[in-house]
Design an enzyme around this catalytic site. Structure first.
Site, PDB file in Angstrom:
ATOM      1  N   GLY A 108       0.820  -1.224   0.000  1.00 20.64           N
ATOM      2  CA  GLY A 108       0.000   0.000   0.000  1.00 20.64           C
ATOM      3  C   GLY A 108       0.843   1.258   0.000  1.00 20.64           C
ATOM      4  O   GLY A 108       2.067   1.217   0.065  1.00 20.64           O
ATOM      5  N   ARG A 114       3.538  14.399  -7.207  1.00 16.17           N
ATOM      6  CA  ARG A 114       3.640  13.729  -8.492  1.00 16.17           C
ATOM      7  C   ARG A 114       2.259  13.508  -9.087  1.00 16.17           C
ATOM      8  O   ARG A 114       1.256  13.508  -8.354  1.00 16.17           O
ATOM      9  CB  ARG A 114       4.443  12.434  -8.395  1.00 16.17           C
ATOM     10  CG  ARG A 114       3.882  11.429  -7.431  1.00 16.17           C
ATOM     11  CD  ARG A 114       4.761  10.167  -7.400  1.00 16.17           C
ATOM     12  NE  ARG A 114       4.137   9.130  -6.608  1.00 16.17           N
ATOM     13  CZ  ARG A 114       4.641   7.925  -6.413  1.00 16.17           C
ATOM     14  NH1 ARG A 114       5.784   7.584  -6.986  1.00 16.17           N
ATOM     15  NH2 ARG A 114       4.019   7.040  -5.676  1.00 16.17           N
ATOM     16  N   ASP A 172       4.347  -4.394  -7.327  1.00 19.39           N
ATOM     17  CA  ASP A 172       3.751  -3.188  -6.741  1.00 19.39           C
ATOM     18  C   ASP A 172       4.344  -1.921  -7.340  1.00 19.39           C
ATOM     19  O   ASP A 172       3.826  -0.829  -7.120  1.00 19.39           O
ATOM     20  CB  ASP A 172       3.925  -3.179  -5.207  1.00 19.39           C
ATOM     21  CG  ASP A 172       5.368  -3.417  -4.791  1.00 19.39           C
ATOM     22  OD1 ASP A 172       5.884  -4.504  -5.071  1.00 19.39           O
ATOM     23  OD2 ASP A 172       5.982  -2.509  -4.200  1.00 19.39           O
ATOM     24  N   ASN A 173       5.431  -2.057  -8.099  1.00 20.55           N
ATOM     25  CA  ASN A 173       6.021  -0.902  -8.765  1.00 20.55           C
ATOM     26  C   ASN A 173       5.754  -0.905 -10.265  1.00 20.55           C
ATOM     27  O   ASN A 173       6.444  -0.235 -11.023  1.00 20.55           O
ATOM     28  CB  ASN A 173       7.531  -0.867  -8.506  1.00 20.55           C
ATOM     29  CG  ASN A 173       7.870  -0.529  -7.066  1.00 20.55           C
ATOM     30  OD1 ASN A 173       7.067   0.083  -6.365  1.00 20.55           O
ATOM     31  ND2 ASN A 173       9.045  -0.917  -6.613  1.00 20.55           N
ATOM     32  N   GLY A 200       2.659   3.643   1.430  1.00 20.95           N
ATOM     33  CA  GLY A 200       3.297   3.826   2.731  1.00 20.95           C
ATOM     34  C   GLY A 200       3.763   5.249   2.933  1.00 20.95           C
ATOM     35  O   GLY A 200       3.947   5.700   4.060  1.00 20.95           O
ATOM     36  N   ARG A 201       4.017   5.926   1.854  1.00 22.15           N
ATOM     37  CA  ARG A 201       4.384   7.341   2.010  1.00 22.15           C
ATOM     38  C   ARG A 201       3.910   8.189   0.841  1.00 22.15           C
ATOM     39  O   ARG A 201       4.446   9.264   0.564  1.00 22.15           O
ATOM     40  CB  ARG A 201       5.864   7.484   2.190  1.00 22.15           C
ATOM     41  CG  ARG A 201       6.627   6.860   1.067  1.00 22.15           C
ATOM     42  CD  ARG A 201       8.007   7.251   1.207  1.00 22.15           C
ATOM     43  NE  ARG A 201       8.817   6.463   0.305  1.00 22.15           N
ATOM     44  CZ  ARG A 201      10.092   6.641   0.208  1.00 22.15           C
ATOM     45  NH1 ARG A 201      10.669   7.547   0.934  1.00 22.15           N
ATOM     46  NH2 ARG A 201      10.793   5.911  -0.619  1.00 22.15           N
ATOM     47  N   GLY A 237       7.055   7.168   6.566  1.00 18.53           N
ATOM     48  CA  GLY A 237       6.238   7.866   5.576  1.00 18.53           C
ATOM     49  C   GLY A 237       6.883   9.124   5.022  1.00 18.53           C
ATOM     50  O   GLY A 237       6.258   9.898   4.305  1.00 18.53           O
ATOM     51  N   LYS A 265       4.478  12.628  -2.205  1.00 16.48           N
ATOM     52  CA  LYS A 265       5.312  11.510  -1.763  1.00 16.48           C
ATOM     53  C   LYS A 265       6.223  12.031  -0.653  1.00 16.48           C
ATOM     54  O   LYS A 265       6.981  12.977  -0.869  1.00 16.48           O
ATOM     55  CB  LYS A 265       6.138  10.964  -2.938  1.00 16.48           C
ATOM     56  CG  LYS A 265       6.882   9.684  -2.593  1.00 16.48           C
ATOM     57  CD  LYS A 265       7.403   9.014  -3.852  1.00 16.48           C
ATOM     58  CE  LYS A 265       8.285   7.824  -3.518  1.00 16.48           C
ATOM     59  NZ  LYS A 265       8.789   7.179  -4.732  1.00 16.48           N
ATOM     60  N   ASP A 267       7.583   4.992  -9.546  1.00 14.25           N
ATOM     61  CA  ASP A 267       8.398   4.740  -8.352  1.00 14.25           C
ATOM     62  C   ASP A 267       9.891   4.766  -8.655  1.00 14.25           C
ATOM     63  O   ASP A 267      10.555   3.732  -8.777  1.00 14.25           O
ATOM     64  CB  ASP A 267       8.019   3.411  -7.682  1.00 14.25           C
ATOM     65  CG  ASP A 267       6.796   3.593  -6.787  1.00 14.25           C
ATOM     66  OD1 ASP A 267       6.166   4.669  -6.871  1.00 14.25           O
ATOM     67  OD2 ASP A 267       6.468   2.685  -6.015  1.00 14.25           O
TER      68      ASP A 267
HETATM   69  P1  AMP Z   1       9.311   0.546  -2.629  1.00 14.30           P
HETATM   70  O1  AMP Z   1      10.315  -0.547  -2.540  1.00 14.30           O
HETATM   71  O2  AMP Z   1       9.892   1.934  -2.472  1.00 14.30           O
HETATM   72  O3  AMP Z   1       8.428   0.427  -3.809  1.00 14.30           O
HETATM   73  O4  AMP Z   1       8.392   0.404  -1.327  1.00 14.30           O
HETATM   74  C1  AMP Z   1       7.754  -0.775  -0.968  1.00 14.30           C
HETATM   75  C2  AMP Z   1       6.726  -0.462   0.077  1.00 14.30           C
HETATM   76  O5  AMP Z   1       7.336   0.181   1.200  1.00 14.30           O
HETATM   77  C3  AMP Z   1       5.623   0.477  -0.375  1.00 14.30           C
HETATM   78  O6  AMP Z   1       4.453   0.072   0.244  1.00 14.30           O
HETATM   79  C4  AMP Z   1       6.097   1.816   0.148  1.00 14.30           C
HETATM   80  O7  AMP Z   1       5.035   2.713   0.319  1.00 14.30           O
HETATM   81  C5  AMP Z   1       6.725   1.436   1.468  1.00 14.30           C
HETATM   82  N1  AMP Z   1       7.734   2.402   1.914  1.00 14.30           N
HETATM   83  C6  AMP Z   1       8.965   2.617   1.402  1.00 14.30           C
HETATM   84  N2  AMP Z   1       9.606   3.585   2.096  1.00 14.30           N
HETATM   85  C7  AMP Z   1       8.773   3.998   3.074  1.00 14.30           C
HETATM   86  C8  AMP Z   1       8.850   4.968   4.121  1.00 14.30           C
HETATM   87  N3  AMP Z   1       9.917   5.730   4.323  1.00 14.30           N
HETATM   88  N4  AMP Z   1       7.775   5.109   4.930  1.00 14.30           N
HETATM   89  C9  AMP Z   1       6.684   4.359   4.753  1.00 14.30           C
HETATM   90  N5  AMP Z   1       6.545   3.429   3.802  1.00 14.30           N
HETATM   91  C10 AMP Z   1       7.572   3.244   2.957  1.00 14.30           C
HETATM   92 MG    MG Z   2       6.960   1.324  -4.599  1.00 16.49          MG
END
Ligand code: AMP
Ligand code: MG
Length: 511
Positions: free
Chosen positions: A97, A189, A267-268, A99-100, A132, A119, A277
């Site tokens: 989901g 974004r 998810d990306n 996350g940030r 986040g 973001k 992303d």
């Molecule tokens: P990513 O690998 O950046 O695509 O992130 C994978 C998951 O981790 C996604 O659900 C992001 O929203 C969450 N995420 C990554 N960095 C953070 C952060 N600093 N705070 C909260 N959620 C994060």
């Molecule tokens: Mg991501």
């Protein structure tokens, strides 16, 4: 800015949790949670992308600094974060989901809608023990690279603004047990939609087939004009075909410009076929099919440059599984996936032919391209500079001129390999039916003269962290005209001092 144009379409159609509860948790029954951004007390707007703002009907800047840093929002902006799942590095990861990322909603302009997200504006129920937040370093990388990709003609999400939050954020860049304070930042974004493969995988995993159908219908109706939204048996098949076509176009463009995403988890992956992303991505300097900038991926190199086509295929197969309940015909899905595999090479060859300035792909070209690829791999020549050396009248191409694209001294044998290749190229090019000028025109539209190399970003980030944005703005200008050599000082191979530099040739997911 016309902030009053921001509406909530998605959240009115789909089930959500409006409790405002910030607690990080599983949200099994809903597709999003209403959530407020964090308070930032000392925001600073670094840059605003006015052209984009006008394009999406938000209009000119009129001091909306607060909005761009997610502060003091107007009443019509009801913020939320969505749930999605994903396969990370090939494994089921369960609920992820936003996350940030926090949505502001959509701007509707005629029949085009644009979703707006911050973001780094604070934790959501999907933050999974993280904060986040985003740091200036990674925010500059997303802000500049998404715009660079747009100007290169690669399908992508875009970036509307970059602000500092005034907050310190703690990050351990090398995951080495040395966390440090960094400056917090927020990027706004935009995209027609940020829907990912993972949004569909979520509903499928939950066996919420009615919602899955509703989300697919919403996606087709709003974002897939090429697919008839009439309810008939082929609607979802045609939609999956369209997703494959768009993903293929995106990946071929990545190969054309030398982009390595770095974290192609499902998810990306945008269901609209947009590059999304921007994390530990990199433009490739020296040609290497095994190249990945992502230190987390180094052992397996799952997401290396040369594997991106295969991985896109794998991700599409995962999506096919997720939307299977809408289609219930494994054979037809397999056929579409097979077709993707075949089309990949057809389109890849056509893309290479364009880069070489050939008017068509000849039967003999498969061998030519394979030999070229082997030579590039063996000699590790700079991918972008190599094609610029070819972009000359045939008789003017000289082996000596390629020196600027070497990352090491080549021995006699290797130099011979290169000059033999150039001879073969000259012979092959003489078979063109188009004129030399037309061929050069094709090459100049296909081969960038400016790519946003990681070392350039690294320099801009180091300066920006010290309050100097000169390089940042210079890069921003350069990336707007990537097919013109307006900044020869940027059109150079990576200096050797950056060969093993963390943050330049090696990047982590820490952002
Ligand atoms: P990513 O690998 O950046 O695509 O992130 C994978 C998951 O981790 C996604 O659900 C992001 O929203 C969450 N995420 C990554 N960095 C953070 C952060 N600093 N705070 C909260 N959620 C994060
Ligand atoms: Mg991501």
């Amino acid at each position: 800015m016309n902030l009053n144009l921001i509406t909530q379409k998605f959240t009115k159609l789909f089930p959500g949790d409006f409790s405002g509860n910030r607690m990080q948790r599983q949200t099994p029954d809903v597709m999003f949670c209403a959530i407020k951004p964090a308070d930032f007390n000392n925001i600073e707007l670094i840059d605003f992308n006015e052209n984009l703002s006008i394009e999406i009907a938000l209009g000119n800047f009129d001091n909306e600094k607060d909005f761009l840093a997610a502060q003091n929002l107007p009443e019509n902006v009801e913020t939320y974060a969505t749930a999605y799942v994903g396969h990370q590095f090939g494994n089921w990861a369960g609920q992820l989901g936003d996350g940030r990322a926090i949505y502001a909603g959509e701007v509707i302009n005629g029949n085009k809608q644009t979703e707006i997200q911050w973001k780094g504006a604070g934790a959501t129920p999907y933050s999974r023990n993280a904060d986040g937040r985003a740091v200036l370093r990674s925010s500059i990388r997303e802000y500049l690279m998404s715009e660079a990709m747009f100007h290169l003609g690669v399908p992508t999400t875009r970036a509307l603004s970059l602000s500092k939050t005034g907050e310190d954020v703690i990050r351990d860049i090398q995951y080495s047990g040395n966390p440090q304070k960094e400056q917090g930042a927020v990027v706004v974004r935009t995209a027609e939609s940020f829907l990912r493969f993972g949004h569909f995988e979520l509903l499928s995993a939950r066996k919420q087939n009615d919602l899955l159908k509703q989300l697919a219908d919403y996606t087709i109706e709003n974002f897939f004009p090429e697919v008839s939204s009439e309810n008939n048996s082929t609607k979802y098949i045609n939609w999956f075909q369209a997703i494959c076509d768009r993903t293929l176009k995106m990946i071929i463009d990545w190969y054309r410009v030398g982009f390595v995403h770095g974290v192609m988890n499902t998810d990306n992956m945008s269901v609209l076929g947009l590059t999304i992303d921007y994390g530990p991505y990199s433009m490739m300097d020296g040609y290497d099919l095994e190249f990945t900038p992502n230190t987390t991926d180094l052992p397996g190199r799952r997401y290396a440059f040369g594997k991106q086509g295969q991985i896109a295929h794998w991700n599409l197969a995962t999506l096919a599984n997720a939307i299977f309940p809408l289609i219930s015909d494994a054979e037809v899905l397999e056929k579409i996936l097979d077709h993707f595999g075949k089309q990949f090479w057809t389109k890849h060859d056509k893309m290479l032919a364009d880069k070489f300035g050939f008017d068509e792909v000849l039967a003999e070209d498969e061998k030519f391209f394979t030999e070229w690829q082997q030579m590039m791999q063996d000699l590790n020549l700079d991918y972008t500079l190599f094609f610029q050396q070819l972009e000359k009248p045939i008789s003017e191409i000289k082996t000596d001129d390629f020196k600027d694209s070497f990352y090491r001294n080549l021995n006699e044998n290797e130099l011979k390999k290169l000059s033999e290749f150039i001879e073969k190229y000259q012979t092959r090019k003489s078979k063109n039916k188009i004129s030399e000028a037309e061929s050069l025109e094709l090459m100049s539209k296909t081969n960038p003269k400016f790519i946003l190399r990681n070392y350039l970003l690294f320099e801009a980030i180091q300066d920006a962290e010290n309050g100097n944005y000169e390089m940042f703005f210079k890069l921003k200008k350069a990336l707007e005209n990537p097919y013109e050599n307006l900044y020869p000082e940027f059109n150079q191979k990576r200096p050797s001092k950056y060969d093993n530099q963390t943050g330049s040739s090696q990047l982590s997911c820490s952002s």
